[in-house]
Scaffold this active site. Structure first.
Site, mmCIF file in Angstrom:
data_model
loop_
_atom_site.group_PDB
_atom_site.id
_atom_site.type_symbol
_atom_site.label_atom_id
_atom_site.label_comp_id
_atom_site.label_asym_id
_atom_site.label_seq_id
_atom_site.Cartn_x
_atom_site.Cartn_y
_atom_site.Cartn_z
ATOM 1 N N GLN A 192 1.253 3.553 2.128
ATOM 2 C CA GLN A 192 1.959 3.759 3.393
ATOM 3 C C GLN A 192 2.603 2.459 3.894
ATOM 4 O O GLN A 192 2.743 2.239 5.096
ATOM 5 C CB GLN A 192 1.008 4.332 4.451
ATOM 6 C CG GLN A 192 0.759 5.825 4.290
ATOM 7 C CD GLN A 192 2.033 6.654 4.435
ATOM 8 O OE1 GLN A 192 2.972 6.275 5.121
ATOM 9 N NE2 GLN A 192 2.070 7.791 3.765
ATOM 10 N N SER A 193 2.991 1.591 2.977
ATOM 11 C CA SER A 193 3.565 0.293 3.353
ATOM 12 C C SER A 193 4.862 0.440 4.164
ATOM 13 O O SER A 193 5.828 1.057 3.709
ATOM 14 C CB SER A 193 3.848 -0.497 2.073
ATOM 15 O OG SER A 193 4.688 -1.599 2.348
ATOM 16 N N ASN A 194 4.863 -0.155 5.353
ATOM 17 C CA ASN A 194 6.100 -0.222 6.151
ATOM 18 C C ASN A 194 7.106 -1.144 5.472
ATOM 19 O O ASN A 194 8.309 -0.919 5.519
ATOM 20 C CB ASN A 194 5.800 -0.765 7.558
ATOM 21 C CG ASN A 194 4.826 0.113 8.313
ATOM 22 O OD1 ASN A 194 5.058 1.301 8.473
ATOM 23 N ND2 ASN A 194 3.721 -0.468 8.763
ATOM 24 N N GLY B 31 0.834 -1.199 0.000
ATOM 25 C CA GLY B 31 0.000 0.000 0.000
ATOM 26 C C GLY B 31 0.871 1.253 0.000
ATOM 27 O O GLY B 31 2.086 1.176 0.192
ATOM 28 N N CYS C 22 7.491 -1.725 2.225
ATOM 29 C CA CYS C 22 8.155 -1.082 1.086
ATOM 30 C C CYS C 22 9.206 -0.092 1.566
ATOM 31 O O CYS C 22 10.309 -0.025 1.013
ATOM 32 C CB CYS C 22 7.126 -0.396 0.186
ATOM 33 S SG CYS C 22 6.131 -1.580 -0.754
#
Ligand SMILES: *Cc1c(COP(=O)(O)O)cnc(C)c1O
Length: 326
Positions: free
Chosen positions: A70-72, A68, A74
């Protein structure tokens, strides 16, 4: 067992939440996997240590992954790739043109190349899109290593097999046994590693996974697949089945990365009592679930409960506007 890099600050501390323990009637401990690093903070780096080792050994120069906006995962991947001198490409799921904030801002700071997809494309074809990016870059002479959503595959789950061994060592040091381990579940790899170790090492703990999206049937099947894949990789017969997996889906709320007022109030309450900051997407929902299950008598009073704080702090800041009650 597979080899790994050493990037995370390990072992992470285990701390007792004194005031919450008194109020809730259990001995509540927190494993601070939110402190595995700062740029690479959170649970994903334990899994990435295995996958990035494979990428380096294979001579890959570019890491592709997805999540997503706001992916942690990524953000941790982009940071770790940069630390290793590799390039990264992130396929991020968006509904609308994104604001540059939180994890996404950090992705840009770390120099990641960002591509976008719609929620439907993400659901139906994210792996195909990533394979297409790898093919495109191969024509330019790049060698791409693709990491699936959340780094949740058989190899990645070894990161939390290792975390469970770490917990066992800390139990011996502290002279305590944790009856129950609690963790948020978003793509399943973290839960998978914990539950494989629980079985393989005969620990007989209860491992509860609180889903933050989808339902328990979905995650039980998905985690079972990761468990089987990890077994094949390790060449081990773990005799695991879906019966070894406990996923609670009662606290998903209104959906992935969406918060109900009671969840945000709960996060504020925990922060003010313990200076323990939970994130709205994962750990806030999981801790809210744990609290309600304790209240309902579904976690034994007086037992030793270890909550794994899997990180996510950067995802709190884009939600600051929703905390208008504090
Ligand atoms: C990804 C993530 C989780 C969930 O871990 P999975 O292995 O994807 O199930 C939990 N907490 C945080 C903060 C995360 O970023």
């Amino acid at each position: 067992m597979a080899s790994k890099l050493n990037m995370a600050n390990l072992p992470t501390k285990i701390e007792k939440a004194e005031r919450l323990s008194k109020e809730w009637g259990v001995n509540l401990y927190i494993k601070r996997d939110d402190q595995t690093g700062s740029e690479i903070s959170g649970n994903k780096i334990r899994k990435l240590e295995y996958l990035l080792k494979e990428a380096l050994d294979g001579g890959f120069d570019t890491i592709i992954t997805t999540g997503g906006i706001q992916s942690n995962h990524c953000r941790a991947t982009a940071a770790a790739a940069t630390m290793l001198g590799l390039k990264s490409v992130l396929l991020l799921r968006i509904n609308e043109p994104p604001r540059v904030e939180g994890n996404y801002f950090l992705d840009k700071l770390f120099g990641a190349e960002v591509r976008y997809c719609t929620p439907d494309e993400y659901k139906e074809s994210r792996d195909i899109i990533m394979a297409g990016i790898a093919e495109e870059l191969a024509k330019k002479g790049r060698k791409c290593y693709i990491i699936p959503e959340g780094a949740s595959n058989g190899l990645g789950s070894m990161g939390y097999y290792g975390a469970m061994e770490e917990i066992c060592n800390q139990e011996k040091e502290k002279g305590i046994k944790f009856d129950t381990i609690v963790v948020a579940v978003g793509s399943g790899g973290t839960y998978s590693g914990l539950c494989i170790a629980n079985k393989a090492l005969n620990l007989n703990k209860r491992v509860i996974g609180f889903a933050v999206c989808d339902d328990s049937e979905y995650f039980t099947n998905r985690i079972d697949k990761i468990n089987q894949e990890a077994g094949r990789l390790a060449g081990k017969e773990w005799n695991m089945s879906t019966a070894d997996i406990e996923i609670n889906d009662k606290y998903v709320g209104i959906g992935y990365a969406l918060s109900r007022p009671e969840e945000l109030k709960f996060i504020a309450e925990i922060s003010s009592k313990e200076a323990l900051v939970l994130d709205p997407v994962y750990t806030g929902k999981a801790m809210y679930g744990l609290y309600n299950e304790i209240k309902a008598g579904n976690v034994a009073a007086g037992s030793n409960v270890l909550f794994i704080h899997t990180g996510g702090l950067f995802g709190l800041f884009p939600k600051q506007g929703q905390f208008d009650f504090i």
